[in-house]
Scaffold this motif. Structure first.
Motif, PDB file in Angstrom:
ATOM      1  N   GLY A  49       0.877  -1.199   0.039  1.00 55.19           N
ATOM      2  CA  GLY A  49      -0.132   0.008  -0.002  1.00 55.19           C
ATOM      3  C   GLY A  49       0.695   1.442  -0.144  1.00 55.19           C
ATOM      4  O   GLY A  49       0.546   2.301  -0.740  1.00 55.19           O
ATOM      5  N   LEU A  97      -3.562   3.821   2.870  1.00 56.61           N
ATOM      6  CA  LEU A  97      -3.382   2.626   1.881  1.00 56.61           C
ATOM      7  C   LEU A  97      -2.688   1.685   2.541  1.00 56.61           C
ATOM      8  O   LEU A  97      -2.939   0.306   2.633  1.00 56.61           O
ATOM      9  CB  LEU A  97      -2.515   2.927   0.672  1.00 56.61           C
ATOM     10  CG  LEU A  97      -3.423   3.432  -0.627  1.00 56.61           C
ATOM     11  CD1 LEU A  97      -2.682   3.698  -1.594  1.00 56.61           C
ATOM     12  CD2 LEU A  97      -4.184   2.127  -1.183  1.00 56.61           C
ATOM     13  N   PHE A 146      -4.483  -2.088   2.947  1.00 56.18           N
ATOM     14  CA  PHE A 146      -3.680  -3.405   2.228  1.00 56.18           C
ATOM     15  C   PHE A 146      -3.672  -4.394   3.375  1.00 56.18           C
ATOM     16  O   PHE A 146      -3.937  -5.443   3.396  1.00 56.18           O
ATOM     17  CB  PHE A 146      -2.373  -3.213   2.032  1.00 56.18           C
ATOM     18  CG  PHE A 146      -2.436  -2.528   0.526  1.00 56.18           C
ATOM     19  CD1 PHE A 146      -3.596  -1.628  -0.148  1.00 56.18           C
ATOM     20  CD2 PHE A 146      -1.729  -3.465  -0.669  1.00 56.18           C
ATOM     21  CE1 PHE A 146      -3.625  -1.574  -1.366  1.00 56.18           C
ATOM     22  CE2 PHE A 146      -1.932  -3.203  -2.016  1.00 56.18           C
ATOM     23  CZ  PHE A 146      -2.694  -2.333  -2.288  1.00 56.18           C
ATOM     24  N   ARG A 149      -6.863  -5.260  -5.561  1.00 57.85           N
ATOM     25  CA  ARG A 149      -5.528  -5.020  -5.881  1.00 57.85           C
ATOM     26  C   ARG A 149      -5.272  -4.756  -7.372  1.00 57.85           C
ATOM     27  O   ARG A 149      -4.424  -3.840  -7.915  1.00 57.85           O
ATOM     28  CB  ARG A 149      -4.776  -6.403  -5.543  1.00 57.85           C
ATOM     29  CG  ARG A 149      -4.544  -6.696  -3.904  1.00 57.85           C
ATOM     30  CD  ARG A 149      -4.084  -5.553  -3.411  1.00 57.85           C
ATOM     31  NE  ARG A 149      -3.664  -5.961  -1.834  1.00 57.85           N
ATOM     32  CZ  ARG A 149      -4.660  -5.644  -0.753  1.00 57.85           C
ATOM     33  NH1 ARG A 149      -5.847  -5.193  -0.895  1.00 57.85           N
ATOM     34  NH2 ARG A 149      -4.242  -6.129   0.394  1.00 57.85           N
TER      35      ARG A 149
END
Lengths: 392, 258
Positions: free
Chosen positions: A182, A201, A205, A320
């Protein structure tokens, strides 16, 4: 197994041989002609399917560290039977990732450079170290399964002695590795679509990989039980599904609070390909599984658990791919679609990993609960004998 | 130590003759990539281009950021910021991960896609020439002084003076002074910069700061995580042991009583 049996052609065998042959051809092509000829990558689209698949391989391997930590660190022994499938999945996931990195790196022969050329500011530097260290950890965690088969007791004893530090190192490397994927995108605020770009992020993730990794374990357990006609430990899988439910809710809350706080909710109302894909990702990977998992009857039905795990995994894959490919398309000004060689090499590695999984599951004690029980008994006997010695 | 150098490019003075383009190709020994230099684009064979937008011409080249993304993201430190201000690249270190290309806010680094020993290619602000006390090839070739080479502080002064003295002529901003924390290529124009193909979405702070905040958390995560996991291991192990012992003593008691 007799040689005739191995050579007996079935549909899947023929397809697999075909995929691997094409993949090998593409691999040779890539190394003799270069990345430009083999891929659809371009100056403004420097990362494609291979990098996207690296995220998948690592993300779906997440059960390796979560289950190992639950059993060995938190001493929650209900999940004992899942440790080996989880470690094996993680190991093969990382093997695919390493394979893809070798074809993706422009100078694969220099892959070791980060070991002696350090740049602490680089997320990619962190990632390289995590891949090397966690692969080593997985190898050490998986080694006893292989050593058992050949009856090598001394190395197993040594590995058992250092097993706790190894598991702890594994959890730390995984935590860094999962979140750092991320972090890779933190530096592209102007490029990544606002629905996916976030300063959170790395956290997103990390949390999403746990749900996906555990879903992978349900998925495999079901398929394995079907293939080898063995029983399935539904109670354990139901407990896992509750963890997945909590993880998905957490992941959903973080995502929407973040969109709200950063004033990005408006993007949900702007019709675009990105918005539709974002909805699809949330619907398949978050809403549907949360809804279904909130019913006890679905959590306690192996068929439903299997279906829900497919939803969660698909949502994860979409997420993803959206971050690594779709979310960057608009700013790159070029529509990227993977080339034949990119796809065939990826498929080859996936097929090889599946066959390796099958082969190892068939020949070594991975899913075999009896064996795990026997081992536990052995452990208890051992501690008793130790007690005897101590009392003397 | 010599002062940091840079380039000031003034769109209003550029006549689109392409001399900078040709000089750059010659200096860096790059092959021809397009018969019409105005239609060429940045590539592993072209480090600077002159693009036509109506009556205006705009140059594109590496901006040589003060705190470059490429320097911060490269896992092996193949990129360095030199004392002249130029951002340099060492192909012997490069592993080919292409994170620099992904991370550059100006989308500058190009790759040798067609070879099996690929390198990143981009403008290096004529490092060797500048070290020897010369101008960059593009600045030397420019017949109208649209491309000026000099000390950064002087260039900023000149740019500010031009904006002040010709309020009607210039769009009142210096592109490259604040974009991504600023760099060593400054651009003046008569129209807003988006109209000349310069990205306007670039944050005003140095890009490495976005990653820094996450990277700084690694040592505490490892330390706290390691302690937490070790602690949990001992705690839960002890708990299980006590439970087991209690169980056993209960059994013993039970047998004694009977």
């Amino acid at each position: 197994m007799k040689i005739n049996e191995i050579l007996k052609p079935t549909f899947w065998k023929i397809v697999s041989v075909l995929i691997v042959t094409l993949g090998l051809y593409s691999t040779i092509f890539r190394f003799t002609k270069g990345l430009g000829a083999a891929t659809h990558l371009y100056d403004t689209v420097p990362w494609g399917l291979w990098i996207g698949f690296d995220f998948l391989g690592v993300g779906l391997a997440a059960a390796g560290f979560t289950i190992a930590a639950t059993v060995h660190i938190f001493n929650f022994h209900k999940f004992d039977s899942l440790v080996r499938p989880a470690i094996l999945t993680a190991f093969l996931g990382y093997s695919v990732v390493v394979g893809l990195l070798i074809v993706d790196l422009g100078r694969p022969e220099n892959f070791w450079h980060p070991l002696i050329m350090w740049n602490f500011h680089s997320v990619m530097f962190e990632i390289t170290w995590c891949i090397i260290c966690y692969s080593t950890v997985l190898l050490l965690e998986l080694a006893p399964v292989v050593l058992e088969k050949f009856g090598l007791k001394t190395p197993i004893k040594i590995l058992k002695k250092i097993s706790i530090p190894i598991v702890i190192a594994g959890v730390l490397f995984s935590t860094l590795h999962q979140s750092s994927f991320g972090s890779l995108y933190l530096i592209v605020p102007g490029r990544l679509h606002p629905l996916w770009y976030s300063s959170l992020l790395p956290v997103q993730f990390y949390i999403s990989c746990i749900g996906a990794g555990l879903s992978m374990i349900i998925f495999e357990s079901y398929l394995n039980a079907r293939a080898f006609k063995t029983g399935i430990n539904l109670e354990v899988l139901s407990t896992i599904s509750i963890i997945i439910l909590v993880d998905l809710i957490l992941s959903f809350v973080i995502k929407f609070v973040d969109l709200f706080v950063s004033g990005k909710l408006i993007y949900l109302a702007i019709p675009s390909l990105e918005t539709y894909l974002f909805y699809l990702e949330i619907l398949v990977g978050t809403f549907l599984p949360i809804y279904l998992l909130s019913f006890k009857k679905f959590r306690e039905d192996k068929m439903w658990l299997y279906i829900i795990s497919i939803f969660t995994i698909s949502g994860f894959i979409l997420n993803r791919m959206n971050v690594s490919i779709t979310g960057l398309t608009a700013s790159s000004g070029k529509n990227y679609f993977p080339s034949f060689d990119e796809i065939s090499i990826t498929l080859m590695l996936v097929v090889l990993a599946m066959y390796a999984f099958n082969l190892i599951a068939k020949n070594l004690s991975v899913f075999n609960e009896e064996n795990n029980d026997r081992e536990l008994n052995k452990k208890e006997n051992m501690s008793e004998s130790q007690k005897l010695i101590l009392s003397e | 130590m010599s002062k940091e150098k840079g380039i000031l490019f003034d769109v209003t003075l550029c006549i689109g003759c392409g001399e900078c383009y040709k000089a750059c190709k010659e200096e860096n020994k790059l092959p021809q990539s397009n018969k019409d230099y105005l239609k060429d684009h940045l590539s592993d064979k072209t480090f600077t281009v002159v693009e036509q937008y109506g009556n205006n011409y705009a140059r594109k080249l590496c901006m040589h950021c003060n705190e470059p993304s490429c320097v911060s993201v490269c896992p092996v430190g193949a990129f360095t910021k030199s004392e002249t201000g130029a951002v340099l690249y060492d192909s012997n270190k490069c592993i080919g991960c292409r994170y620099c290309m992904q991370a550059c806010p100006h989308k500058i680094p190009r790759y040798e896609w067609e070879t099996t020993q690929p390198r990143i290619r981009k403008c290096v602000l004529c490092y060797d020439r500048v070290k020897a006390g010369k101008l960059t090839a593009c600045a030397e070739a420019c017949p109208t002084e649209a491309t000026l080479f000099g000390d950064m502080d002087k260039l900023i002064e000149i740019a500010k003076d031009r904006l002040k003295e010709n309020k009607d002529k210039y769009f009142q901003e210096i592109y490259g002074l604040k974009e991504a924390g600023g760099g060593h290529v400054l651009i003046l124009s008569n129209v807003p910069f988006e109209q000349l193909g310069y990205t306007s979405l670039i944050p005003q702070q140095p890009m490495p700061e976005f990653t820094k905040r996450a990277m700084e958390k690694i040592p505490p995560v490892v330390a706290v995580g390691g302690l937490f996991l070790t602690g949990m291991y001992w705690l839960t192990k002890r708990k299980n042991q006590i439970a087991k012992e209690e169980n056993e003593s209960l059994h013993r008691k039970y047998y004694h009583e009977n």
